[in-house]
Design a protein around this motif. Structure first.
Motif, PDB file in Angstrom:
ATOM      1  N   UNK A   1      54.314  36.114  43.407  1.00  7.71           N
ATOM      2  CA  UNK A   1      53.969  37.530  43.702  1.00  7.71           C
ATOM      3  C   UNK A   1      52.446  37.772  43.325  1.00  7.71           C
ATOM      4  N   UNK A   2      52.237  38.939  44.339  1.00  9.56           N
ATOM      5  CA  UNK A   2      50.701  39.183  44.362  1.00  9.56           C
ATOM      6  C   UNK A   2      50.553  40.761  44.303  1.00  9.56           C
ATOM      7  N   UNK A   3      49.734  41.304  43.521  1.00  6.52           N
ATOM      8  CA  UNK A   3      49.207  42.673  43.527  1.00  6.52           C
ATOM      9  C   UNK A   3      47.949  43.016  44.220  1.00  6.52           C
ATOM     10  N   UNK A   4      48.037  43.878  44.892  1.00  2.98           N
ATOM     11  CA  UNK A   4      46.814  44.095  45.763  1.00  2.98           C
ATOM     12  C   UNK A   4      46.309  45.534  45.455  1.00  2.98           C
ATOM     13  N   UNK A   5      45.352  45.501  45.595  1.00  4.20           N
ATOM     14  CA  UNK A   5      44.433  46.792  45.351  1.00  4.20           C
ATOM     15  C   UNK A   5      43.217  46.903  46.399  1.00  4.20           C
ATOM     16  N   UNK A   6      43.201  47.946  47.371  1.00  2.00           N
ATOM     17  CA  UNK A   6      42.194  48.392  48.256  1.00  2.00           C
ATOM     18  C   UNK A   6      41.318  49.266  47.622  1.00  2.00           C
ATOM     19  N   UNK A   7      39.877  49.098  48.369  1.00  3.47           N
ATOM     20  CA  UNK A   7      38.887  49.871  47.818  1.00  3.47           C
ATOM     21  C   UNK A   7      37.899  49.987  49.002  1.00  3.47           C
TER      22      UNK A   7
END
Length: 129
Positions: free
Chosen positions: A1-7
């Protein structure tokens, strides 16, 4: 599983540029994931912008993105980027980063949202005329 955070989203004038980032948190490395970018404008379905292969050697873009968008990745930093140039008001949307844990590569066919199994929360891009 991977958590993704855009900015990196924001307000920009037509013709301007933005660089979006997607920081991934995973126990392994994002090098096992095909990474993609999608966008969703108000009242519209989420649409494919482009994707990058696990090694970063290959990219696949939607026709609307070709020539104006560049996707890159830095697997050592677990980060994926979307460079947006020559922005138009119709590019206004929430931009999402996504990961395909199967690591598939199906270019040149555009990908659908169902083929990606991890998503970030999105970052708003607004282009003024």
């Amino acid at each position: 599983q991977v958590q993704l955070v855009e900015s990196g989203g924001g307000l920009v004038q037509a013709g301007g540029s933005l660089r979006l980032s997607c920081a991934a948190s995973t126990r392994t490395s994002i090098s096992i994931y095909t990474m993609g970018w999608f966008r969703q404008a108000p009242g519209k379905e989420r649409e494919f912008v482009g994707e990058i292969s696990r090694s970063g050697s290959n990219m696949n873009y939607a026709d609307s993105a070709k020539g104006r968008c560049t996707i890159s990745r830095d697997n050592a930093k677990n980060t994926v980027y979307l460079q947006l140039n020559s922005l138009k008001p119709e590019d206004t949307a929430v931009y999402y980063c996504a990961a395909d844990s199967r690591g598939l590569w199906q270019a040149p066919a555009p990908r659908t949202v169902y083929e990606y199994d991890s998503w970030g929360q999105g970052t708003q891009v607004t282009v003024s005329s």
